[in-house]
Design a protein around this motif. Structure first.
Motif, PDB file in Angstrom:
ATOM      1  N   TRP A   1       0.704  -1.112  -0.094  1.00 43.13           N
ATOM      2  CA  TRP A   1       0.028   0.088  -0.068  1.00 43.13           C
ATOM      3  C   TRP A   1       0.750   1.137  -0.079  1.00 43.13           C
ATOM      4  O   TRP A   1       0.471   2.255  -0.632  1.00 43.13           O
ATOM      5  N   ASP A   2       1.989   1.180   0.631  1.00 40.81           N
ATOM      6  CA  ASP A   2       2.866   2.490   0.586  1.00 40.81           C
ATOM      7  C   ASP A   2       3.506   2.415  -0.957  1.00 40.81           C
ATOM      8  O   ASP A   2       3.557   3.776  -1.377  1.00 40.81           O
ATOM      9  N   ALA A   3       3.847   1.362  -1.684  1.00 42.62           N
ATOM     10  CA  ALA A   3       3.962   1.633  -3.019  1.00 42.62           C
ATOM     11  C   ALA A   3       2.892   2.079  -3.917  1.00 42.62           C
ATOM     12  O   ALA A   3       3.192   2.966  -4.678  1.00 42.62           O
ATOM     13  N   GLY A   4       1.745   2.030  -3.479  1.00 45.65           N
ATOM     14  CA  GLY A   4       0.534   2.428  -4.129  1.00 45.65           C
ATOM     15  C   GLY A   4       0.568   4.172  -3.807  1.00 45.65           C
ATOM     16  O   GLY A   4       0.123   4.926  -4.594  1.00 45.65           O
ATOM     17  N   LEU A   5       0.983   4.556  -2.694  1.00 44.20           N
ATOM     18  CA  LEU A   5       1.034   5.926  -2.444  1.00 44.20           C
ATOM     19  C   LEU A   5       2.042   6.627  -3.241  1.00 44.20           C
ATOM     20  O   LEU A   5       1.949   7.973  -3.815  1.00 44.20           O
ATOM     21  N   LEU A   6       3.199   6.090  -3.630  1.00 49.92           N
ATOM     22  CA  LEU A   6       4.160   6.646  -4.277  1.00 49.92           C
ATOM     23  C   LEU A   6       3.579   6.679  -5.722  1.00 49.92           C
ATOM     24  O   LEU A   6       3.869   7.686  -6.786  1.00 49.92           O
ATOM     25  N   ARG A   7       2.784   5.673  -6.206  1.00 50.87           N
ATOM     26  CA  ARG A   7       2.262   5.629  -7.510  1.00 50.87           C
ATOM     27  C   ARG A   7       1.201   6.800  -7.569  1.00 50.87           C
ATOM     28  O   ARG A   7       1.201   7.606  -8.694  1.00 50.87           O
ATOM     29  N   ALA A   8       0.523   7.035  -6.547  1.00 50.31           N
ATOM     30  CA  ALA A   8      -0.598   8.275  -6.522  1.00 50.31           C
ATOM     31  C   ALA A   8      -0.058   9.624  -6.427  1.00 50.31           C
ATOM     32  O   ALA A   8      -0.195  10.424  -7.101  1.00 50.31           O
ATOM     33  N   LEU A   9       1.469   9.761  -6.036  1.00 48.13           N
ATOM     34  CA  LEU A   9       2.140  10.916  -5.929  1.00 48.13           C
ATOM     35  C   LEU A   9       2.460  11.205  -7.344  1.00 48.13           C
ATOM     36  O   LEU A   9       2.583  12.436  -7.513  1.00 48.13           O
ATOM     37  N   ALA A  10       2.637  10.394  -8.190  1.00 46.88           N
ATOM     38  CA  ALA A  10       3.250  10.710  -9.434  1.00 46.88           C
ATOM     39  C   ALA A  10       2.038  11.105 -10.481  1.00 46.88           C
ATOM     40  O   ALA A  10       2.462  11.378 -11.560  1.00 46.88           O
ATOM     41  N   VAL A  11       0.964  10.779 -10.080  1.00 46.11           N
ATOM     42  CA  VAL A  11      -0.218  11.092 -11.206  1.00 46.11           C
ATOM     43  C   VAL A  11      -0.513  12.585 -11.561  1.00 46.11           C
ATOM     44  O   VAL A  11      -1.286  12.732 -12.448  1.00 46.11           O
ATOM     45  N   ALA A  12      -0.002  13.564 -10.574  1.00 39.27           N
ATOM     46  CA  ALA A  12      -0.519  14.868 -10.645  1.00 39.27           C
ATOM     47  C   ALA A  12       0.314  15.714 -10.121  1.00 39.27           C
ATOM     48  O   ALA A  12       1.442  15.466  -9.487  1.00 39.27           O
ATOM     49  N   PRO A  13       0.515  17.051 -10.500  1.00 37.51           N
ATOM     50  CA  PRO A  13       1.471  18.007 -10.104  1.00 37.51           C
ATOM     51  C   PRO A  13       1.567  18.022  -8.385  1.00 37.51           C
ATOM     52  O   PRO A  13       0.735  17.845  -7.727  1.00 37.51           O
ATOM     53  N   LEU A  14       2.942  17.961  -8.079  1.00 43.56           N
ATOM     54  CA  LEU A  14       3.151  18.133  -6.429  1.00 43.56           C
ATOM     55  C   LEU A  14       3.123  19.580  -6.082  1.00 43.56           C
ATOM     56  O   LEU A  14       2.573  19.666  -4.923  1.00 43.56           O
ATOM     57  N   GLU A  15       3.463  20.381  -6.770  1.00 44.55           N
ATOM     58  CA  GLU A  15       3.279  21.988  -6.396  1.00 44.55           C
ATOM     59  C   GLU A  15       1.980  22.403  -6.752  1.00 44.55           C
ATOM     60  O   GLU A  15       1.585  22.396  -8.084  1.00 44.55           O
ATOM     61  N   SER A  16       1.246  23.052  -6.009  1.00 42.11           N
ATOM     62  CA  SER A  16       0.123  23.774  -6.238  1.00 42.11           C
ATOM     63  C   SER A  16      -0.080  24.611  -4.971  1.00 42.11           C
ATOM     64  O   SER A  16       0.516  24.638  -4.209  1.00 42.11           O
ATOM     65  N   VAL A  17      -1.064  25.544  -5.328  1.00 50.68           N
ATOM     66  CA  VAL A  17      -1.287  26.611  -4.368  1.00 50.68           C
ATOM     67  C   VAL A  17      -2.687  26.418  -3.810  1.00 50.68           C
ATOM     68  O   VAL A  17      -3.652  26.424  -4.426  1.00 50.68           O
ATOM     69  N   PRO A  18      -2.633  26.144  -2.467  1.00 52.93           N
ATOM     70  CA  PRO A  18      -4.069  25.881  -1.916  1.00 52.93           C
ATOM     71  C   PRO A  18      -4.826  27.446  -1.496  1.00 52.93           C
ATOM     72  O   PRO A  18      -4.458  28.300  -1.139  1.00 52.93           O
ATOM     73  N   LEU A  19      -6.277  26.765  -1.856  1.00 51.17           N
ATOM     74  CA  LEU A  19      -7.199  27.867  -1.481  1.00 51.17           C
ATOM     75  C   LEU A  19      -8.327  27.258  -0.724  1.00 51.17           C
ATOM     76  O   LEU A  19      -8.743  26.343  -1.012  1.00 51.17           O
ATOM     77  N   VAL A  20      -8.191  27.642   0.502  1.00 53.00           N
ATOM     78  CA  VAL A  20      -9.029  26.988   1.646  1.00 53.00           C
ATOM     79  C   VAL A  20     -10.396  27.855   1.837  1.00 53.00           C
ATOM     80  O   VAL A  20     -10.188  28.997   2.093  1.00 53.00           O
ATOM     81  N   LEU A  21     -11.346  27.542   1.457  1.00 52.90           N
ATOM     82  CA  LEU A  21     -12.640  28.118   1.422  1.00 52.90           C
ATOM     83  C   LEU A  21     -13.466  27.422   2.739  1.00 52.90           C
ATOM     84  O   LEU A  21     -13.793  26.473   2.649  1.00 52.90           O
ATOM     85  N   VAL A  22     -13.980  28.365   3.612  1.00 55.65           N
ATOM     86  CA  VAL A  22     -14.242  27.971   5.011  1.00 55.65           C
ATOM     87  C   VAL A  22     -15.937  28.261   4.958  1.00 55.65           C
ATOM     88  O   VAL A  22     -16.088  29.641   4.804  1.00 55.65           O
ATOM     89  N   ARG A  23     -16.752  27.629   5.493  1.00 50.79           N
ATOM     90  CA  ARG A  23     -17.863  28.109   5.947  1.00 50.79           C
ATOM     91  C   ARG A  23     -18.014  28.120   7.481  1.00 50.79           C
ATOM     92  O   ARG A  23     -17.388  27.718   8.363  1.00 50.79           O
ATOM     93  N   HIS A  24     -18.516  29.507   7.706  1.00 51.81           N
ATOM     94  CA  HIS A  24     -18.229  29.790   9.270  1.00 51.81           C
ATOM     95  C   HIS A  24     -18.876  28.932  10.094  1.00 51.81           C
ATOM     96  O   HIS A  24     -19.808  27.902   9.674  1.00 51.81           O
ATOM     97  N   GLY A  25     -18.367  28.918  11.237  1.00 47.48           N
ATOM     98  CA  GLY A  25     -18.952  27.930  12.221  1.00 47.48           C
ATOM     99  C   GLY A  25     -20.384  28.151  12.714  1.00 47.48           C
ATOM    100  O   GLY A  25     -20.943  29.047  12.403  1.00 47.48           O
ATOM    101  N   SER A  26     -20.704  27.150  13.445  1.00 48.16           N
ATOM    102  CA  SER A  26     -21.989  27.499  14.111  1.00 48.16           C
ATOM    103  C   SER A  26     -22.443  28.541  15.122  1.00 48.16           C
ATOM    104  O   SER A  26     -21.528  29.047  15.728  1.00 48.16           O
ATOM    105  N   ALA A  27     -23.417  29.317  14.822  1.00 52.20           N
ATOM    106  CA  ALA A  27     -23.722  30.589  15.405  1.00 52.20           C
ATOM    107  C   ALA A  27     -25.115  30.768  15.957  1.00 52.20           C
ATOM    108  O   ALA A  27     -25.767  31.832  15.811  1.00 52.20           O
ATOM    109  N   GLY A  28     -25.661  29.560  16.216  1.00 50.98           N
ATOM    110  CA  GLY A  28     -27.184  29.581  16.801  1.00 50.98           C
ATOM    111  C   GLY A  28     -27.963  29.896  15.695  1.00 50.98           C
ATOM    112  O   GLY A  28     -27.742  30.021  14.749  1.00 50.98           O
TER     113      GLY A  28
END
Length: 276
Positions: A120-147
């Motif tokens: 399964w670790d070898a499978g992770l290496l295969r998955a690592l190679a199928v798309a670009p490693l470097e990317s710019v993250p955009l985290v979109l958050v829904r606000h927390g519970s507010a009653g």
């Protein structure tokens, strides 16, 4: 499944994206070669757990990229799930051999595959190679519970997080370091701003992220023009259309949840969704 064991880790890499080296560790108790990972603590967010385990076992701080396929196997009669991410090393406090991990090697992918104990670790290496490693993250958050909106007597924009929402914001603050956002942006609503506050200051308030002033054209342009890692907090009535405009994906978030859009050259290459 309530009896499911949860763990998290990362395939840590460094160097050129076209020829990365990955960190492989040896665990003397099992006499195996694998990737850094470990069990989550009670109440710990899975992303925070991955960061902690990587640092504890290797001394390294990583910035997470896209998620890799989770691994499932039985451990002492219980099903175990291990969540993994690609993790670029951004700091190294130095590896200290111990009882749990006594050796660490940086290896090219092919050499790492030959050394790894588990398929399964070898499978992770295969998955690592199928798309670009470097990317710019955009985290979109829904606000927390507010009653409940109809139980708040004041102006709705001033409605604050309730205790559950405060807890969600605190858990979000343990996950955001994985993406190292340089920009924090929020709807002017108190519940949105308060959701980002535990992570840090310098939050830019943007009316185009509010329920009242969102614009189907201007809001996606505003967020899409962010070229560095960013965390953006808005509302359940804003985010689905925004995510679809940016990625083409239909993603709906519960209160306190977030989506991570990994971008390359302005194009979204993967979308992930997490709860808090």
């Amino acid at each position: 499944m309530t009896d499911l064991l949860r763990a998290a880790g990362a395939v840590v890499w460094r160097g050129e994206e076209s020829r990365p080296e990955v960190a492989v560790i040896h665990r003397p108790a099992y006499d195996d070669w694998t990737f850094p990972k470990g069990k989550l603590k009670t109440g710990e967010h899975v992303i925070a757990g991955a960061l902690r385990e990587v640092h504890e076992e290797t001394g390294m701080t990583v910035r997470l990229g896209r998620a890799l396929p989770p691994v499932h196997y039985f451990s002492r009669g219980r099903l175990k799930r291990v969540d993994y991410w690609a993790g670029r090393m951004v700091a190294d406090d130095g590896f200290v051999p111990g009882e749990e991990v006594d050796e660490l090697f940086w290896l090219p992918a092919e050499e790492a595959r030959a050394r790894l104990t588990y398929e399964w670790d070898a499978g992770l290496l295969r998955a690592l190679a199928v798309a670009p490693l470097e990317s710019v993250p955009l985290v979109l958050v829904r606000h927390g519970s507010a009653g409940a909106r109809n139980e708040w007597a004041g102006e709705d924009a001033l409605r604050p997080l309730d205790p559950e929402g405060a807890s969600q914001a605190a858990r979000l603050a343990t996950a955001l370091p994985a993406y190292r956002p340089e920009v924090l942006m929020s709807s002017p609503s108190a519940r949105c701003v308060e959701t980002l506050v535990p992570y840090g200051g310098g939050i830019k308030v943007e009316p185009l992220l509010s329920e009242e002033s969102q614009d189907p054209h201007k809001t996606p342009v505003l967020v899409g023009d962010l070229t560095v890692a960013a965390a953006v907090c808005s509302h359940g009535k804003v985010l689905p259309a925004l995510i679809h405009a940016l990625s083409g994906k239909d993603v709906h978030l519960r209160k306190g949840a977030f989506a991570v859009l990994h971008r390359l050259d302005g194009r979204v290459v993967s979308v992930e969704r997490y709860t808090t």
